[in-house]
Design an enzyme around this catalytic site. Structure first.
Site, PDB file in Angstrom:
ATOM      1  CB  CYS A 134       0.954  -1.564   6.824  1.00 45.04           C
ATOM      2  SG  CYS A 134      -0.837  -1.370   6.858  1.00 45.04           S
ATOM      3  CB  CYS A 148      -1.189  -4.292   7.923  1.00 44.45           C
ATOM      4  SG  CYS A 148      -1.548  -3.805   6.244  1.00 44.45           S
TER       5      CYS A 148
END
Length: 140
Positions: free
Chosen positions: A70, A67
């Site tokens: 993230c 991600c």
């Protein structure tokens, strides 16, 4: 809980109820506490122990290695953990490694940050943001 030493990276086991106490690394004797970095949650059992037994609020980052947002949030969580050392425990749950935890908390987008107080979910936010924005939105 497993806490990595910031000096030698050795993994040390500590009960979640003692994460505000003084502790030293078993390998190099460097100070482990107070936590000034996010800790990785290794299992559902560790997660349960942490949110149940911690004496301060626990901020959990549900994330995944693939991600992009993230990865943007990670340094901001490092800053927040350093700023809130001794006041809040910052933990990270890899949603790919712990899919049951993700499902249990209804994590449908990442990064999602969940604040636990006294073992219960208090607040939740999603998306990439700065450490100061996280603190403000979560009421830290």
């Amino acid at each position: 809980m497993r806490v990595a030493c910031s000096s030698c990276s050795a993994q040390n086991r500590l009960p979640a109820s003692r994460l505000l106490d003084k502790a030293r690394c078993a390998a190099c004797k460097a100070s482990l506490l107070p936590l000034s970095r996010p800790i990785a949650v290794q299992s559902g059992e560790d997660f349960e122990e942490l949110v149940r037994d911690a004496k301060v609020p626990v901020l959990v980052d549900f994330w995944a290695a693939w991600c992009g947002p993230c990865r943007l949030v990670a340094p901001e969580l490092e800053k927040l953990a350093a700023q809130r050392s001794g006041l809040t425990i910052v933990a990270k749950v890899d949603t790919d490694a712990e899919p049951r935890l993700s499902a249990r908390f209804g994590i449908s987008s990442i990064p999602t940050l969940v604040l636990f107080r006294q073992g219960r979910e208090a607040k939740r936010i999603s998306g990439a943001m700065s450490a100061s924005a996280m603190a403000t939105q979560l009421g830290l």
